[in-house]
Design a protein around this motif. Structure first.
Motif, PDB file in Angstrom:
ATOM      1  N   LYS A 141      16.700  16.611  -7.464  1.00 38.16           N
ATOM      2  CA  LYS A 141      16.955  15.246  -6.728  1.00 38.16           C
ATOM      3  C   LYS A 141      17.262  15.269  -5.379  1.00 38.16           C
ATOM      4  N   TYR A 142      17.808  16.210  -4.921  1.00 39.90           N
ATOM      5  CA  TYR A 142      18.235  16.288  -3.317  1.00 39.90           C
ATOM      6  C   TYR A 142      16.693  16.121  -2.492  1.00 39.90           C
ATOM      7  N   LYS A 143      16.027  16.996  -2.922  1.00 39.02           N
ATOM      8  CA  LYS A 143      14.663  17.248  -2.332  1.00 39.02           C
ATOM      9  C   LYS A 143      13.825  15.988  -2.290  1.00 39.02           C
ATOM     10  N   ASN A 144      13.741  15.369  -3.489  1.00 41.14           N
ATOM     11  CA  ASN A 144      13.042  14.161  -3.381  1.00 41.14           C
ATOM     12  C   ASN A 144      13.475  12.978  -2.877  1.00 41.14           C
ATOM     13  N   GLU A 145      14.962  12.831  -2.416  1.00 37.93           N
ATOM     14  CA  GLU A 145      15.690  12.014  -1.533  1.00 37.93           C
ATOM     15  C   GLU A 145      15.094  12.422  -0.082  1.00 37.93           C
ATOM     16  N   ASP A 160      11.511   7.027  -7.140  1.00 40.13           N
ATOM     17  CA  ASP A 160      12.719   6.646  -7.708  1.00 40.13           C
ATOM     18  C   ASP A 160      13.776   6.576  -7.000  1.00 40.13           C
ATOM     19  N   HIS A 161      13.949   7.231  -5.614  1.00 41.73           N
ATOM     20  CA  HIS A 161      15.187   7.005  -5.035  1.00 41.73           C
ATOM     21  C   HIS A 161      15.205   5.724  -4.073  1.00 41.73           C
ATOM     22  N   THR A 162      14.230   5.076  -4.119  1.00 40.14           N
ATOM     23  CA  THR A 162      14.072   3.674  -3.677  1.00 40.14           C
ATOM     24  C   THR A 162      14.934   2.745  -4.508  1.00 40.14           C
ATOM     25  N   GLU A 163      15.076   3.158  -5.579  1.00 42.67           N
ATOM     26  CA  GLU A 163      15.377   2.267  -6.726  1.00 42.67           C
ATOM     27  C   GLU A 163      17.007   2.747  -7.125  1.00 42.67           C
ATOM     28  N   VAL A 164      17.139   4.207  -7.142  1.00 40.71           N
ATOM     29  CA  VAL A 164      18.370   4.599  -7.321  1.00 40.71           C
ATOM     30  C   VAL A 164      18.796   5.635  -6.169  1.00 40.71           C
ATOM     31  N   GLN A 165      19.858   5.148  -5.685  1.00 40.08           N
ATOM     32  CA  GLN A 165      20.442   6.001  -4.550  1.00 40.08           C
ATOM     33  C   GLN A 165      20.974   7.550  -5.099  1.00 40.08           C
ATOM     34  N   TYR A 166      20.748   8.435  -4.415  1.00 37.38           N
ATOM     35  CA  TYR A 166      21.156  10.003  -4.619  1.00 37.38           C
ATOM     36  C   TYR A 166      22.282  10.098  -4.087  1.00 37.38           C
ATOM     37  N   ARG A 214       0.633  -1.282  -0.088  1.00 39.43           N
ATOM     38  CA  ARG A 214       0.129  -0.116  -0.119  1.00 39.43           C
ATOM     39  C   ARG A 214       0.855   1.296   0.012  1.00 39.43           C
ATOM     40  N   PHE A 215       1.977   1.178   0.870  1.00 39.95           N
ATOM     41  CA  PHE A 215       2.856   2.503   0.935  1.00 39.95           C
ATOM     42  C   PHE A 215       3.395   2.642  -0.398  1.00 39.95           C
ATOM     43  N   GLY A 216       3.920   1.611  -1.156  1.00 41.41           N
ATOM     44  CA  GLY A 216       4.693   1.633  -2.250  1.00 41.41           C
ATOM     45  C   GLY A 216       3.746   2.090  -3.410  1.00 41.41           C
ATOM     46  N   ASN A 217       2.600   1.784  -3.414  1.00 40.20           N
ATOM     47  CA  ASN A 217       1.404   2.347  -4.397  1.00 40.20           C
ATOM     48  C   ASN A 217       1.021   3.682  -4.080  1.00 40.20           C
ATOM     49  N   TRP A 218       1.009   4.248  -2.825  1.00 46.72           N
ATOM     50  CA  TRP A 218       0.838   5.602  -2.516  1.00 46.72           C
ATOM     51  C   TRP A 218       1.807   6.401  -2.865  1.00 46.72           C
ATOM     52  N   VAL A 219       3.147   6.126  -2.544  1.00 51.61           N
ATOM     53  CA  VAL A 219       4.263   6.907  -3.081  1.00 51.61           C
ATOM     54  C   VAL A 219       4.313   6.984  -4.492  1.00 51.61           C
ATOM     55  N   GLU A 220       4.143   6.126  -5.210  1.00 50.35           N
ATOM     56  CA  GLU A 220       4.117   5.918  -6.747  1.00 50.35           C
ATOM     57  C   GLU A 220       3.063   6.739  -7.167  1.00 50.35           C
ATOM     58  N   LEU A 266      12.522  13.895   0.740  1.00 49.35           N
ATOM     59  CA  LEU A 266      10.938  13.665   0.895  1.00 49.35           C
ATOM     60  C   LEU A 266      10.695  12.202   0.969  1.00 49.35           C
ATOM     61  N   MET A 267      11.534  11.508   0.310  1.00 45.14           N
ATOM     62  CA  MET A 267      11.327   9.836   0.523  1.00 45.14           C
ATOM     63  C   MET A 267      11.692   9.444   1.788  1.00 45.14           C
ATOM     64  N   VAL A 268      12.765  10.026   2.464  1.00 49.59           N
ATOM     65  CA  VAL A 268      13.135   9.664   3.735  1.00 49.59           C
ATOM     66  C   VAL A 268      12.027  10.145   4.964  1.00 49.59           C
ATOM     67  N   SER A 269      11.553  11.288   4.492  1.00 56.95           N
ATOM     68  CA  SER A 269      10.531  11.830   5.345  1.00 56.95           C
ATOM     69  C   SER A 269       9.289  10.999   5.420  1.00 56.95           C
ATOM     70  N   LEU A 270       8.650  10.583   4.242  1.00 59.64           N
ATOM     71  CA  LEU A 270       7.888   9.683   4.057  1.00 59.64           C
ATOM     72  C   LEU A 270       7.950   8.371   4.825  1.00 59.64           C
ATOM     73  N   LEU A 271       8.967   7.876   4.826  1.00 55.70           N
ATOM     74  CA  LEU A 271       9.231   6.681   5.430  1.00 55.70           C
ATOM     75  C   LEU A 271       9.409   6.951   6.952  1.00 55.70           C
ATOM     76  N   GLN A 272       9.715   7.840   7.600  1.00 57.65           N
ATOM     77  CA  GLN A 272       9.718   8.139   8.887  1.00 57.65           C
ATOM     78  C   GLN A 272       8.490   8.506   9.534  1.00 57.65           C
TER      79      GLN A 272
END
Length: 101
Positions: free
Chosen positions: A89-93, A60-66, A46-52, A95-101
């Motif tokens: 790219k920095y902001k999206n990285e 994209d940063h779960t697949e390619v590290q910035y 569900r989380f992956g679908n929501w973020v996508e 954001l992904m960390v923030s969403l996971l937290q």
């Protein structure tokens, strides 16, 4: 009769169930929450679908590290000096960390 109609939709139980459902499935502003570790497999999908759906660039940063660019002194370039593309790219990285937290 009016109270019966109202109570059918706004009873404390349905309000609580609605809040739990929003936590479990997420909303357009908030990702689904992991409510119990036993639910991890269903939550992760569900989380992956929501973020996508709502933050594809961040996903994209779960697949390619910035990696933040380094200057000639081998230290990270300050954010204010990054190109617009690198800032994105920095902001999206982050954001992904923030969403996971």
């Amino acid at each position: 009769m009016d109270n019966e109609f109202y109570n059918a939709f706004a009873s404390p139980i349905s309000v609580t169930q609605n809040a739990l459902l929003k936590n479990e499935t997420g909303t357009t502003q908030k990702p689904p929450k992991l409510m119990d570790i036993d639910d991890y497999n269903g939550w992760s999908e569900r989380f992956g679908n929501w973020v996508e759906a709502y933050h594809l660039d961040a996903w994209d940063h779960t697949e390619v590290q910035y990696f933040r660019p380094l200057g000639s002194d081998r230290k990270p370039i300050p954010i204010r000096e990054l190109s617009d593309e690198e800032k994105k790219k920095y902001k999206n990285e982050k954001l992904m960390v923030s969403l996971l937290q």
